[in-house]
Design an enzyme around this catalytic site. Structure first.
Site, mmCIF file in Angstrom:
data_model
loop_
_atom_site.group_PDB
_atom_site.id
_atom_site.type_symbol
_atom_site.label_atom_id
_atom_site.label_comp_id
_atom_site.label_asym_id
_atom_site.label_seq_id
_atom_site.Cartn_x
_atom_site.Cartn_y
_atom_site.Cartn_z
ATOM 1 N N CYS A 2 168.187 45.262 50.887
ATOM 2 C CA CYS A 2 168.728 46.465 50.248
ATOM 3 C C CYS A 2 167.684 47.569 50.143
ATOM 4 C CB CYS A 2 169.197 46.128 48.843
ATOM 5 S SG CYS A 2 170.456 44.855 48.810
ATOM 6 N N ARG A 27 165.470 48.169 57.393
ATOM 7 C CA ARG A 27 165.368 47.006 56.517
ATOM 8 C C ARG A 27 166.537 46.046 56.742
ATOM 9 N NH1 ARG A 27 162.282 48.500 51.685
ATOM 10 N NH2 ARG A 27 163.451 46.965 50.514
ATOM 11 N N TRP A 76 172.244 44.717 51.699
ATOM 12 C CA TRP A 76 172.110 43.543 52.565
ATOM 13 C C TRP A 76 172.621 42.392 51.714
ATOM 14 C CZ3 TRP A 76 169.354 38.870 52.839
ATOM 15 C CH2 TRP A 76 169.206 38.320 54.122
ATOM 16 N N ASN A 102 168.282 46.649 43.719
ATOM 17 C CA ASN A 102 167.641 45.774 44.719
ATOM 18 C C ASN A 102 167.125 44.556 43.987
ATOM 19 O OD1 ASN A 102 167.949 47.720 46.636
ATOM 20 N ND2 ASN A 102 165.763 47.920 47.114
ATOM 21 N N GLY A 103 167.216 43.383 44.614
ATOM 22 C CA GLY A 103 166.695 42.171 43.987
ATOM 23 C C GLY A 103 167.818 41.180 43.724
ATOM 24 N N GLU A 476 154.943 31.736 67.708
ATOM 25 C CA GLU A 476 155.288 33.156 67.613
ATOM 26 C C GLU A 476 156.183 33.582 68.793
ATOM 27 O OE1 GLU A 476 155.255 35.275 65.401
ATOM 28 O OE2 GLU A 476 155.252 37.227 66.368
ATOM 29 N N LYS A 480 159.857 35.181 68.257
ATOM 30 C CA LYS A 480 160.241 36.485 68.831
ATOM 31 C C LYS A 480 161.489 36.333 69.682
ATOM 32 C CE LYS A 480 158.419 38.704 66.908
ATOM 33 N NZ LYS A 480 157.277 38.852 66.018
ATOM 34 N N GLU A 483 164.640 35.719 67.525
ATOM 35 C CA GLU A 483 164.918 36.853 66.653
ATOM 36 C C GLU A 483 165.501 38.038 67.433
ATOM 37 O OE1 GLU A 483 161.160 38.453 65.278
ATOM 38 O OE2 GLU A 483 162.075 39.227 63.464
ATOM 39 N N HIS A 499 156.496 13.094 71.485
ATOM 40 C CA HIS A 499 156.910 12.450 70.236
ATOM 41 C C HIS A 499 158.348 12.820 69.876
ATOM 42 C CE1 HIS A 499 152.856 10.994 69.656
ATOM 43 N NE2 HIS A 499 152.412 12.209 69.953
ATOM 44 N N LYS A 601 163.671 43.904 57.740
ATOM 45 C CA LYS A 601 162.245 44.095 58.015
ATOM 46 C C LYS A 601 161.403 43.592 56.845
ATOM 47 C CE LYS A 601 158.594 45.653 60.173
ATOM 48 N NZ LYS A 601 158.099 44.756 61.248
HETATM 49 O O1 M6R Z 1 156.040 41.766 55.867
HETATM 50 P P1 M6R Z 1 155.643 40.324 56.084
HETATM 51 O O2 M6R Z 1 154.547 40.170 57.062
HETATM 52 O O3 M6R Z 1 155.341 39.627 54.792
HETATM 53 O O4 M6R Z 1 156.937 39.643 56.674
HETATM 54 C C1 M6R Z 1 156.986 38.270 56.916
HETATM 55 C C2 M6R Z 1 158.140 37.906 57.830
HETATM 56 O O5 M6R Z 1 159.357 38.249 57.237
HETATM 57 C C3 M6R Z 1 158.038 38.621 59.184
HETATM 58 O O6 M6R Z 1 156.808 38.377 59.797
HETATM 59 C C4 M6R Z 1 159.166 38.143 60.121
HETATM 60 O O7 M6R Z 1 159.003 36.813 60.450
HETATM 61 C C5 M6R Z 1 159.182 39.042 61.360
HETATM 62 N N1 M6R Z 1 160.414 39.772 61.412
HETATM 63 C C6 M6R Z 1 159.070 38.313 62.654
HETATM 64 O O8 M6R Z 1 159.050 39.207 63.732
#
Ligand code: M6R
Length: 606
Positions: A2, A27, A76, A102-103, A476, A480, A483, A499, A601
């Site tokens: 949000c 966001r 959100w 928000n929250g 990572e 990526k 996501e 394993h 985000k």
């Molecule tokens: O702002 P932050 O680095 O704390 O965010 C952590 C994760 O939410 C963030 O890295 C998320 O995994 C990314 N969208 C991945 O690309």
């Protein structure tokens, strides 16, 4: 997650709200809405669905003669379906109070049942709706503290009340809320980036304090005490970048900015580390040398922490433990005297990382923030902050922030390393070569796009494997990929395949081996792991960091040759290629790479 934008004053309200809400889009949101008071009439509107900011804001007037008191929101969904009834602003029974939040209100069920029993009527099923009903039932002007006694959880709230014209009210706990000032207008937002579109002076809103705003001043209730402004000026955020409306541009730009972000930060980091009078050195003098470091983060930041652990243990000989912030905070962790705590976060607002940091603070140990957003909660609450200094990262995917987190952790591990003078020299010269080597990776754009077409587009699964420094790179790469392109991808240590995961391998499954270079301690090991996969007909793409004879004999269907660097820095080179691969997998599959579905985000709730 949000987002809130509110303001008091004059101006082109349609443009302000459009610009503000659009800047909050990154966001992630499912619905949006506004309420505003003008001449003591309150208008409210909500829209459900993505891409509704245009139609929502087109219903707003443009210029107005008198002052406006306005709040707007992107939702959100966390509690309750994505419906108009659950979108913000929420209101009380008599439709006097209009509120955005928000929250998460953790005890909302309890509160709601009490309010229902005393005759209040609810229309939706969100946690937020309880708040305007509480405000309706208490005298918040003379006893504002009651709201903080009743509410549990995290909240940043802004509201209007028909019975209190020409005012906005705000209060918060845990969730951020900042006020900015520009001439005779006050802006309020949950997001520094959004505020910086309208002003460059900011004031922090304290937790558990109830504020009232007119168009010029901020007062604390119940005393009605006027705040003497001490605004902080920040020019960190780049207006042009935030305002860019072109589709699918942020992630690509952010990947392509990496030679520059790395280049500009190397000398800054070097002087921080080398200058005896630098802030870092002054800070270190006040603390005892760490015997143990705990790194906490989420998602990509957690992956950077895993690479940092190898550096810190290998070069500084400091026991380092890396934790998912979300799990760490509830596991009764043990802190001993000379433990330091590192909070790793691009946004500086990730609720779980903030929670882990708050827990560590209770043990009175040094708290180090490694954050991108200055003035974020983690930045403000750390004893010492490293700023990633890579500019705003708007695409939901963490890209340029990840490579800078790795670089900071590497340089920090060299700083803590007591001897190794010669080795350090070699490392520093390899660091200076990084920007040019990243450019070489970027120049492979066409080849990487072709790899996506050949390997990933026809598959709904993929595996990314690595060892040592490149085990976190594999994690990572997989994160990526899922996501951005929604292709199911798993990252693993190549050694772990036999394993269990090896059972998945067949001739259709793309398996990416991040091999590294021949000086890496795990080089021969990972090649053996490749043979294990090839013997099961796996479709292998291998990524190597140098040209050498052995490459021709690799059991691989395709070899991607990336620039050579020292083993320690291969994750930075390799991840750039993996970012481009996932970017093109997303683009070629028609995904919204800047705003992947269901994601936000900045994850400001647990
Ligand atoms: O702002 P932050 O680095 O704390 O965010 C952590 C994760 O939410 C963030 O890295 C998320 O995994 C990314 N969208 C991945 O690309």
């Amino acid at each position: 997650m949000c987002g809130i934008l509110a303001y008091t004053g004059k101006g082109n309200i349609r443009n302000i709200v459009k610009k503000g809400l659009k800047s909050l889009e990154y966001r992630g949101y499912d619905a949006c809405g506004y309420a505003f008071a003008y001449d003591n009439n309150i208008s409210i509107k909500k829209e459900v669905g993505k891409n509704k900011i245009e139609s929502l804001t087109d219903s707003l007037p443009e210029y107005v003669e008198k002052n406006v008191y306005l709040l707007s929101h992107t939702r959100w969904a966390t509690h309750g379906d994505n419906t108009e009834k659950n979108a913000h602003p929420h209101y009380d029974c008599k439709k006097n109070i209009f509120l955005v939040h928000n929250g998460i209100i953790e005890n909302y069920n309890e509160i709601k049942n009490d309010l229902l029993a005393s005759g209040h009527k609810f229309i939706g099923s969100t946690d937020t709706e309880a708040i305007p009903h509480i405000l309706e039932s208490i005298d918040y002007i003379s006893t504002p503290e009651k709201i903080f006694e009743i509410l549990q959880g995290s909240f940043a709230c802004v509201f209007l009340d028909k019975k209190q014209p020409f005012k906005l009210f705000i209060f918060r706990r845990k969730s951020p809320l900042i006020v900015g000032k520009d001439k005779n207008t006050l802006f309020i937002s949950s997001d520094m980036q959004t505020l910086s579109l309208f002003c460059n002076k900011f004031i922090e809103i304290k937790e558990n304090i109830f504020y009232q705003l007119d168009t010029k001043n901020i007062y604390i209730l119940p005393e009605n005490k006027k705040i003497i402004y001490s605004f902080t000026i920040s020019s960190f955020f780049n207006k042009k970048e935030i305002e860019s409306e072109k589709e699918n541009i942020f992630m690509k730009n952010e990947i392509w900015q990496q030679p520059e972000t790395i280049k500009k930060n190397i000398p800054i980091l070097q002087s921080l580390i080398n200058e005896p009078a630098s802030k870092l050195n002054k800070f270190i003098k006040k603390c005892k040398f760490p015997e143990r470091i705990i790194i906490a983060g989420c998602g990509t930041s957690w992956h950077a922490g895993l690479i940092g652990k190898i550096y810190l243990e290998r070069f500084s000989k400091i026991i380092t433990q890396v934790e998912y912030a979300s799990e760490f905070r509830y596991n009764n962790p043990v802190f001993n005297k000379n433990t330091w705590f590192f909070a790793l976060s691009q946004s500086g607002e990730t609720a779980d990382t903030i929670g882990a940091m708050e827990l560590a603070k209770l043990f009175n140990i040094p708290i180090i923030g490694i954050v991108n957003n200055p003035l974020s909660t983690i930045d403000k609450n750390s004893d010492f902050s490293f700023h990633l200094n890579v500019g705003t990262e708007i695409g939901v995917a963490a890209t340029k922030s990840f490579t800078m987190q790795i670089l900071i952790l590497f340089m920090l591990s060299l700083f803590f390393a007591k001897d190794k003078k010669e080795e350090k020299k070699k490392f520093i010269s390899a660091i200076y070569e990084l920007p040019e080597k990243i450019k070489e990776v970027l120049n492979k754009e066409d080849e990487l796009k072709q790899i996506v077409e050949e390997y990933f587009l026809s598959s709904s699964n993929a595996i990314f494997l690595g060892r040592g420094y490149n085990y976190p790179t594999a994690l990572e790469g997989a994160l990526k990929m899922k996501e951005i392109s929604y292709i199911h991808a798993e990252g693993s240590s190549a050694a772990e395949m036999k394993h269990g995961p090896l059972a998945l391998v067949d001739k259709n499954l793309p398996v990416v081996f991040i091999v590294g270079n021949k000086n890496d301690i795990t080089y021969e090991k990972i090649i053996s792991n490749m043979h294990e996969v090839k013997s099961r007909n796996g479709k292998i793409l291998s990524i190597v960091n140098q040209r050498e004879k052995k490459i021709d004999s690799l059991p691989s269907d395709k070899v991607l040759i990336l620039p050579e660097t020292i083993p320690e820095l291969t994750p930075i080179i390799n991840v750039v290629a993996l970012q481009i691969i996932s970017f093109y997998a997303g683009i070629l599959k028609g995904c919204d790479v800047d705003k992947p579905r269901n994601l936000a985000k900045s994850v400001t709730v647990e």
